[in-house]
Write a protein that holds these residues in place. Structure first.
Motif, PDB file in Angstrom:
ATOM      1  N   LYS A 149       3.512 -35.160 -12.952  1.00 21.47           N
ATOM      2  CA  LYS A 149       2.833 -36.098 -12.056  1.00 21.47           C
ATOM      3  C   LYS A 149       3.765 -36.556 -10.930  1.00 21.47           C
ATOM      4  O   LYS A 149       3.339 -36.694  -9.781  1.00 21.47           O
ATOM      5  CB  LYS A 149       2.312 -37.297 -12.846  1.00 21.47           C
ATOM      6  CG  LYS A 149       1.356 -38.144 -12.074  1.00 21.47           C
ATOM      7  CD  LYS A 149       0.514 -38.991 -12.985  1.00 21.47           C
ATOM      8  CE  LYS A 149      -0.579 -39.634 -12.179  1.00 21.47           C
ATOM      9  NZ  LYS A 149      -1.812 -39.750 -12.867  1.00 21.47           N
ATOM     10  N   VAL A 150       5.032 -36.806 -11.261  1.00 19.04           N
ATOM     11  CA  VAL A 150       6.011 -37.177 -10.226  1.00 19.04           C
ATOM     12  C   VAL A 150       6.070 -36.070  -9.172  1.00 19.04           C
ATOM     13  O   VAL A 150       6.024 -36.339  -7.966  1.00 19.04           O
ATOM     14  CB  VAL A 150       7.411 -37.435 -10.838  1.00 19.04           C
ATOM     15  CG1 VAL A 150       8.475 -37.489  -9.757  1.00 19.04           C
ATOM     16  CG2 VAL A 150       7.417 -38.722 -11.652  1.00 19.04           C
ATOM     17  N   TRP A 151       6.163 -34.827  -9.635  1.00 15.84           N
ATOM     18  CA  TRP A 151       6.259 -33.704  -8.696  1.00 15.84           C
ATOM     19  C   TRP A 151       4.971 -33.559  -7.885  1.00 15.84           C
ATOM     20  O   TRP A 151       5.019 -33.398  -6.655  1.00 15.84           O
ATOM     21  CB  TRP A 151       6.574 -32.409  -9.438  1.00 15.84           C
ATOM     22  CG  TRP A 151       6.749 -31.244  -8.505  1.00 15.84           C
ATOM     23  CD1 TRP A 151       5.891 -30.220  -8.298  1.00 15.84           C
ATOM     24  CD2 TRP A 151       7.858 -31.031  -7.622  1.00 15.84           C
ATOM     25  NE1 TRP A 151       6.392 -29.371  -7.339  1.00 15.84           N
ATOM     26  CE2 TRP A 151       7.602 -29.840  -6.905  1.00 15.84           C
ATOM     27  CE3 TRP A 151       9.033 -31.729  -7.363  1.00 15.84           C
ATOM     28  CZ2 TRP A 151       8.483 -29.326  -5.966  1.00 15.84           C
ATOM     29  CZ3 TRP A 151       9.909 -31.209  -6.413  1.00 15.84           C
ATOM     30  CH2 TRP A 151       9.635 -30.028  -5.725  1.00 15.84           C
ATOM     31  N   ASP A 152       3.842 -33.635  -8.546  1.00 15.45           N
ATOM     32  CA  ASP A 152       2.564 -33.484  -7.843  1.00 15.45           C
ATOM     33  C   ASP A 152       2.332 -34.577  -6.809  1.00 15.45           C
ATOM     34  O   ASP A 152       1.650 -34.359  -5.812  1.00 15.45           O
ATOM     35  CB  ASP A 152       1.400 -33.483  -8.841  1.00 15.45           C
ATOM     36  CG  ASP A 152       1.342 -32.207  -9.672  1.00 15.45           C
ATOM     37  OD1 ASP A 152       2.010 -31.209  -9.307  1.00 15.45           O
ATOM     38  OD2 ASP A 152       0.630 -32.208 -10.697  1.00 15.45           O
ATOM     39  N   ASN A 153       2.896 -35.763  -7.075  1.00 13.45           N
ATOM     40  CA  ASN A 153       2.688 -36.914  -6.184  1.00 13.45           C
ATOM     41  C   ASN A 153       3.947 -37.306  -5.425  1.00 13.45           C
ATOM     42  O   ASN A 153       4.066 -38.441  -4.969  1.00 13.45           O
ATOM     43  CB  ASN A 153       2.170 -38.110  -6.997  1.00 13.45           C
ATOM     44  CG  ASN A 153       0.806 -37.847  -7.566  1.00 13.45           C
ATOM     45  OD1 ASN A 153      -0.168 -37.749  -6.832  1.00 13.45           O
ATOM     46  ND2 ASN A 153       0.721 -37.687  -8.870  1.00 13.45           N
ATOM     47  N   MET A 204      17.610 -41.900  -2.071  1.00 17.80           N
ATOM     48  CA  MET A 204      18.096 -40.582  -1.741  1.00 17.80           C
ATOM     49  C   MET A 204      17.305 -39.516  -2.504  1.00 17.80           C
ATOM     50  O   MET A 204      16.856 -38.556  -1.917  1.00 17.80           O
ATOM     51  CB  MET A 204      19.595 -40.514  -2.068  1.00 17.80           C
ATOM     52  CG  MET A 204      20.233 -39.264  -1.556  1.00 17.80           C
ATOM     53  SD  MET A 204      20.191 -39.208   0.228  1.00 17.80           S
ATOM     54  CE  MET A 204      21.841 -38.796   0.578  1.00 17.80           C
ATOM     55  N   THR A 205      17.142 -39.737  -3.826  1.00 17.22           N
ATOM     56  CA  THR A 205      16.400 -38.770  -4.638  1.00 17.22           C
ATOM     57  C   THR A 205      14.948 -38.691  -4.195  1.00 17.22           C
ATOM     58  O   THR A 205      14.372 -37.606  -4.188  1.00 17.22           O
ATOM     59  CB  THR A 205      16.486 -39.154  -6.134  1.00 17.22           C
ATOM     60  OG1 THR A 205      17.858 -39.226  -6.499  1.00 17.22           O
ATOM     61  CG2 THR A 205      15.789 -38.131  -6.990  1.00 17.22           C
ATOM     62  N   ILE A 206      14.368 -39.811  -3.820  1.00 17.65           N
ATOM     63  CA  ILE A 206      12.971 -39.813  -3.370  1.00 17.65           C
ATOM     64  C   ILE A 206      12.822 -38.914  -2.148  1.00 17.65           C
ATOM     65  O   ILE A 206      11.900 -38.105  -2.076  1.00 17.65           O
ATOM     66  CB  ILE A 206      12.469 -41.241  -3.072  1.00 17.65           C
ATOM     67  CG1 ILE A 206      12.420 -42.063  -4.351  1.00 17.65           C
ATOM     68  CG2 ILE A 206      11.099 -41.209  -2.403  1.00 17.65           C
ATOM     69  CD1 ILE A 206      12.071 -43.524  -4.156  1.00 17.65           C
ATOM     70  N   HIS A 207      13.746 -39.045  -1.206  1.00 10.95           N
ATOM     71  CA  HIS A 207      13.675 -38.220   0.003  1.00 10.95           C
ATOM     72  C   HIS A 207      13.824 -36.735  -0.340  1.00 10.95           C
ATOM     73  O   HIS A 207      13.131 -35.897   0.237  1.00 10.95           O
ATOM     74  CB  HIS A 207      14.742 -38.646   1.011  1.00 10.95           C
ATOM     75  CG  HIS A 207      14.548 -40.037   1.529  1.00 10.95           C
ATOM     76  ND1 HIS A 207      13.441 -40.416   2.269  1.00 10.95           N
ATOM     77  CD2 HIS A 207      15.307 -41.150   1.409  1.00 10.95           C
ATOM     78  CE1 HIS A 207      13.533 -41.689   2.584  1.00 10.95           C
ATOM     79  NE2 HIS A 207      14.652 -42.165   2.070  1.00 10.95           N
ATOM     80  N   LYS A 208      14.699 -36.429  -1.279  1.00 17.10           N
ATOM     81  CA  LYS A 208      14.879 -35.031  -1.688  1.00 17.10           C
ATOM     82  C   LYS A 208      13.607 -34.501  -2.344  1.00 17.10           C
ATOM     83  O   LYS A 208      13.191 -33.372  -2.075  1.00 17.10           O
ATOM     84  CB  LYS A 208      16.055 -34.901  -2.653  1.00 17.10           C
ATOM     85  CG  LYS A 208      17.409 -35.078  -1.998  1.00 17.10           C
ATOM     86  CD  LYS A 208      18.521 -34.928  -3.016  1.00 17.10           C
ATOM     87  CE  LYS A 208      19.879 -35.099  -2.391  1.00 17.10           C
ATOM     88  NZ  LYS A 208      20.956 -34.984  -3.395  1.00 17.10           N
ATOM     89  N   GLN A 226      10.588 -35.560  -1.822  1.00 17.90           N
ATOM     90  CA  GLN A 226       9.573 -35.436  -0.780  1.00 17.90           C
ATOM     91  C   GLN A 226       9.804 -34.218   0.110  1.00 17.90           C
ATOM     92  O   GLN A 226       8.900 -33.761   0.785  1.00 17.90           O
ATOM     93  CB  GLN A 226       9.507 -36.722   0.044  1.00 17.90           C
ATOM     94  CG  GLN A 226       8.935 -37.874  -0.759  1.00 17.90           C
ATOM     95  CD  GLN A 226       8.939 -39.200  -0.039  1.00 17.90           C
ATOM     96  OE1 GLN A 226       9.718 -39.421   0.888  1.00 17.90           O
ATOM     97  NE2 GLN A 226       8.079 -40.113  -0.461  1.00 17.90           N
ATOM     98  N   LYS A 227      11.046 -33.702   0.081  1.00 18.87           N
ATOM     99  CA  LYS A 227      11.361 -32.473   0.834  1.00 18.87           C
ATOM    100  C   LYS A 227      11.286 -31.244  -0.072  1.00 18.87           C
ATOM    101  O   LYS A 227      11.866 -30.214   0.230  1.00 18.87           O
ATOM    102  CB  LYS A 227      12.738 -32.595   1.471  1.00 18.87           C
ATOM    103  CG  LYS A 227      12.786 -33.624   2.577  1.00 18.87           C
ATOM    104  CD  LYS A 227      14.161 -33.723   3.197  1.00 18.87           C
ATOM    105  CE  LYS A 227      14.157 -34.773   4.290  1.00 18.87           C
ATOM    106  NZ  LYS A 227      15.478 -34.941   4.886  1.00 18.87           N
ATOM    107  N   ASN A 228      10.580 -31.396  -1.211  1.00 20.12           N
ATOM    108  CA  ASN A 228      10.325 -30.286  -2.150  1.00 20.12           C
ATOM    109  C   ASN A 228      11.592 -29.731  -2.812  1.00 20.12           C
ATOM    110  O   ASN A 228      11.651 -28.548  -3.129  1.00 20.12           O
ATOM    111  CB  ASN A 228       9.554 -29.159  -1.456  1.00 20.12           C
ATOM    112  CG  ASN A 228       8.245 -29.645  -0.886  1.00 20.12           C
ATOM    113  OD1 ASN A 228       7.593 -30.505  -1.466  1.00 20.12           O
ATOM    114  ND2 ASN A 228       7.868 -29.119   0.257  1.00 20.12           N
ATOM    115  N   ASP A 229      12.569 -30.597  -3.031  1.00 19.72           N
ATOM    116  CA  ASP A 229      13.815 -30.182  -3.684  1.00 19.72           C
ATOM    117  C   ASP A 229      13.630 -30.222  -5.203  1.00 19.72           C
ATOM    118  O   ASP A 229      13.688 -31.284  -5.818  1.00 19.72           O
ATOM    119  CB  ASP A 229      14.944 -31.110  -3.241  1.00 19.72           C
ATOM    120  CG  ASP A 229      16.311 -30.694  -3.769  1.00 19.72           C
ATOM    121  OD1 ASP A 229      16.379 -29.879  -4.718  1.00 19.72           O
ATOM    122  OD2 ASP A 229      17.315 -31.211  -3.243  1.00 19.72           O
TER     123      ASP A 229
END
Length: 193
Positions: free
Chosen positions: A49-53, A1-5, A7-10
């Motif tokens: 890095k998490v945010w950038d990738n 769930m968090t990964i999808h969020k 990836q949607k720039n949340d």
């Protein structure tokens, strides 16, 4: 769930992830680096890095495990730059075996990758003999016949290959436990066959 969020720039998802993992990451990093400043810097770099990738994060692997791998890799890069890699590599591998929530699987694949890369560093003929003997189960005599070389040549190649691999893999055996190393090898053996 968090990964999808993510990836949607949340950005809120990133903040929540930071809040949830900060303490565990800090304890993980401080045990290896022995430095508050380094641990804090690595944590900040990890989340950047998490945010950038975020678009590249795998939905197949636990997010916690992916974050820990990023943090560990950043710490390794820092250590290499500082020239103290050998001092802490055993600490890192020991801690890596203790990290839960998917890290064991990730760590196991990394050990297997190190093993595979080590085999691939062998000279061509030696690698072929090693794989025939230990990964395909051929006897020394069968290898000698198949490759049209003497059994003594096979033994020499195997002895040199084993020495090279043992030297490269010894730090893993000492720090992470032989049974875990063996478990990883057996679990991923099909990658070589």
């Amino acid at each position: 769930m968090t990964i999808h969020k993510l990836q949607k720039n949340d950005i809120k998802a990133l903040e929540d992830l930071y809040d949830n993992l900060y303490e565990r990451l800090y304890l993980f990093l401080i045990r290896i680096s022995k430095s508050h400043e380094v641990s804090e810097d690595i944590i900040q770099s990890t989340f950047i890095k998490v945010w950038d990738n975020r678009k590249k994060l795998s939905t197949e692997k636990p997010l916690d495990a992916q974050v820990f791998v990023i943090a560990r890799n950043l710490l390794l890069n820092y250590i290499k730059r500082q020239g103290i890699e050998q001092q802490v590599i055993s600490s890192l591998t020991a801690v890596g075996a203790e990290v839960k929530d998917g890290m064991q699987e990730v760590y196991c694949h990394e050990i297997q990758d190190i093993y595979e890369n080590t085999i691939n560093q062998l000279p061509k003929k030696r690698k072929e003999i090693y794989k025939l003997r230990y990964l395909k189960g051929f006897s020394n005599k069968e290898i000698a016949e198949k490759l049209d070389i003497s059994p003594n040549t096979v033994e020499n190649h195997l002895s040199q290959a084993n020495g090279f691999i043992r030297k490269r893999m010894d730090f893993l055996k000492q720090s992470s436990g032989f049974s875990f190393l063996l478990f990883c090898f057996i679990k991923n053996l099909n990658r070589f066959l």
